[in-house]
Write an enzyme that holds these catalytic residues in place. Structure first.
Site, mmCIF file in Angstrom:
data_model
loop_
_atom_site.group_PDB
_atom_site.id
_atom_site.type_symbol
_atom_site.label_atom_id
_atom_site.label_comp_id
_atom_site.label_asym_id
_atom_site.label_seq_id
_atom_site.Cartn_x
_atom_site.Cartn_y
_atom_site.Cartn_z
ATOM 1 N N SER B 185 0.795 -1.228 0.000
ATOM 2 C CA SER B 185 0.000 0.000 0.000
ATOM 3 C C SER B 185 0.826 1.277 0.000
ATOM 4 C CB SER B 185 -0.948 0.003 1.200
ATOM 5 O OG SER B 185 -0.214 -0.079 2.403
ATOM 6 N N HIS B 213 -5.357 -3.952 -2.097
ATOM 7 C CA HIS B 213 -5.114 -2.935 -3.127
ATOM 8 C C HIS B 213 -5.048 -3.510 -4.535
ATOM 9 C CE1 HIS B 213 -4.326 0.463 -0.389
ATOM 10 N NE2 HIS B 213 -3.914 -0.481 0.434
ATOM 11 N N LYS B 244 -11.795 -0.047 -1.045
ATOM 12 C CA LYS B 244 -10.941 0.553 -2.077
ATOM 13 C C LYS B 244 -11.657 0.434 -3.432
ATOM 14 C CE LYS B 244 -7.328 -0.576 1.147
ATOM 15 N NZ LYS B 244 -7.374 0.659 1.943
#
Ligand SMILES: Cc1ncc(COP(=O)(O)O)c(C=O)c1O
Lengths: 89, 404
Positions: B185, B213, B244
């Site tokens: 990240s 991610h 996300k």
């Protein structure tokens, strides 16, 4: 007598290796004794301590599980832990 | 003497950052106009640090599903999954996630953080061995503590180092759990998953990949790094987040493991917290479908990531090893990182200030994340601002025009 001298010697060597590992990780020279408080005297945070431990695992070809660090406060504590794990290995 | 005195070591650094301008840890948006624009202190800014990879937070279908659910089911479940907090939406979403990953089982948690806490601590316990990448997310480290397993770290993204440490463990390597992330990240670098799978198979360990991610970002179907690397069959557990690419909040664990259902009665971060509100579940279900079906979003995201990464690198900024929706610009020191972060904000660009100890190798970073919703013009504007400020603060030697 001879036996305890040997143990002392081993502890001295381990303390020296801890100092060298700390220098590698911190990128500065450090002065340590077994009484040195790792967090307070060396300004080592938890991440740096984990990196020092990783360095020591390689120097001693040894696994040092992170959960064992809960009781480690001084350089002496860390050296003792390493020596204990070395006997077991 | 107060209880908080033990944290006073952070007083001076925090005050120092505040004195330099805005405080990145308490940025407050007055309005969010779209996935890529917001109002901060009365000023319109381009959002370049929101992890909103597919730009679905304002997707009309997601919003409609959410609004319909809140009317039909109310604002909250007022209970944990274990007690009164399981509605049909929660089990529908679990079925959809299992289907998306082609796995037998899925479990939904209230946040991604809790998915790591509850997933990992449910899989390993006292006497088990947990093998972590050194740069693991805080939620993975906290999970390790909660689990009480024996924890060994290996050097970041280094399969040989992983191999060495497992070999060192002897018989205990077999049955240990290795945890890695799809995309890391802070820097945006990708795990060498194929090589890690080879190590895992040789040593008889299990492998868990946190695709927080990389879900929606990597792989033809958006299943993440395991799909992109072609090793899904060798990954035993996948953890991810809805916060996300899917634009909401929540987390999940999927697997084919036998007795998976027992996790629901042993995983404390699953059992002892309220379940997700129906409105969140509803938008997440729609976003998951969009994530799988809309390959154009992924292509646009990749193009935007390339534009930002290549632009910054060509100017002369120090960036990560390869293009990725996360691009971190390495600053020479923390003071310059804070200065640049404030100057970017003043020039209409919001991104994340990332400083030690939250960063690998004590780096001070300007961390950005692009979205499929960014236009090439917006990214062009960001690059222009980076160039202007880089020249102003002496981070760059000459402008692109001069060197062209
Ligand atoms: C790798 C990783 N895992 C887990 C999380 C936690 O996810 P969430 O913010 O959805 O709780 C994050 C992000 O914060 C992350 O970067």
């Amino acid at each position: 007598m001879g036996g305890s001298r040997m143990v002392e010697l081993a502890t001295d060597l381990t303390v020296r290796e801890v100092a060298r590992a700390a220098e590698t990780v911190l990128g500065r020279s450090v002065q340590v004794t077994p009484e040195t408080d790792i967090a307070r005297d060396l300004a080592v945070d938890s991440l740096a301590l984990m990196n020092i431990v990783m360095e020591l695992e390689d120097r001693f070809d040894l696994s040092i599980p992170l959960d064992r660090l809960a009781t480690v406060q001084t350089v002496g504590d860390l050296s003792e832990l390493i020596n204990k794990l070395r006997v077991k290995a | 003497m107060g209880l908080l005195d033990k944290h006073l070591g952070y007083r001076a650094p925090l005050d120092g950052i505040r004195a330099a301008g805005a405080d990145p840890s308490s940025v407050r948006f007055d309005a969010v106009l779209s996935p890529t624009e917001g109002i901060l202190d009365g000023k319109q800014v381009i959002l370049l640090g929101t992890n909103n990879y597919l730009g679905l937070t304002f997707d009309p279908e997601c919003i409609e599903a959410s609004a319909a659910a809140v009317r039909e089911w109310g604002t909250g479940t007022t209970g944990s999954r274990f007690a009164n907090g399981t509605y049909s939406g929660h089990t529908d979403l679990e079925r959809a996630l299992a289907g998306f990953y082609g796995r037998k089982h899925a479990m939904v948690f209230t946040t991604g953080y809790q998915a790591n806490l509850g997933g990992i601590s449910g899989l390993v316990g006292r006497g088990d061995h947990l093998i972590l990448d050194a740069d693991s997310h805080a939620s993975i480290y906290d999970a390790a503590r909660l689990s009480q397993a024996e924890v060994i770290r290996f050097r970041h993204n280094d399969p040989e180092d992983l191999h060495k440490r497992l070999r060192r463990m002897g018989d205990q390597a077999k049955g240990s759990l290795i945890v890695v992330e799809g995309i890391y990240s802070m820097i945006g670098d990708v795990a060498p998953l194929k090589e890690m799978v080879a190590v895992k198979n040789e040593m008889g360990a299990y492998l868990l990949v946190d695709e927080a991610h990389s879900m929606g970002v990597l792989g033809a179907k958006g299943r993440g790094l395991a799909e992109a690397a072609g090793v899904e069959d060798d990954v035993d557990f996948i953890i991810g987040t809805f916060s996300k690419s899917l634009g909401s909040v929540g987390g999940f664990l999927v697997s084919d493991a036998e007795n998976f259902d027992l996790l629901r009665i042993v995983s404390r971060p699953y059992m002892f917290t309220a379940s997700l509100p129906p409105a969140v579940i509803a938008s997440t279900l729609v976003a998951l479908k969009r994530c799988e079906a809309d390959v154009g979003l992924r292509a646009q995201l990749a193009a935007n990531a390339d534009q930002l990464y290549d632009g910054l690198r060509e100017m002369g900024y120090a960036v990560g090893p390869h293009a990725s929706p996360i691009t971190a610009v390495v600053m020479p020191d923390q003071a310059m990182a804070v200065t640049m972060w404030n100057a970017l904000l003043a020039n209409g660009v919001y991104l994340n200030l990332a400083i030690p100890p939250a960063t690998p190798n004590n780096l001070s970073l300007l961390r950005s994340s692009v979205s499929a919703a960014h236009t090439p013009e917006q990214i062009g504007t960001v690059l222009d601002v980076f160039e202007k400020l880089g020249l102003h603060y002496g981070l760059l030697q000459r402008s692109r025009r001069a060197s062209a």
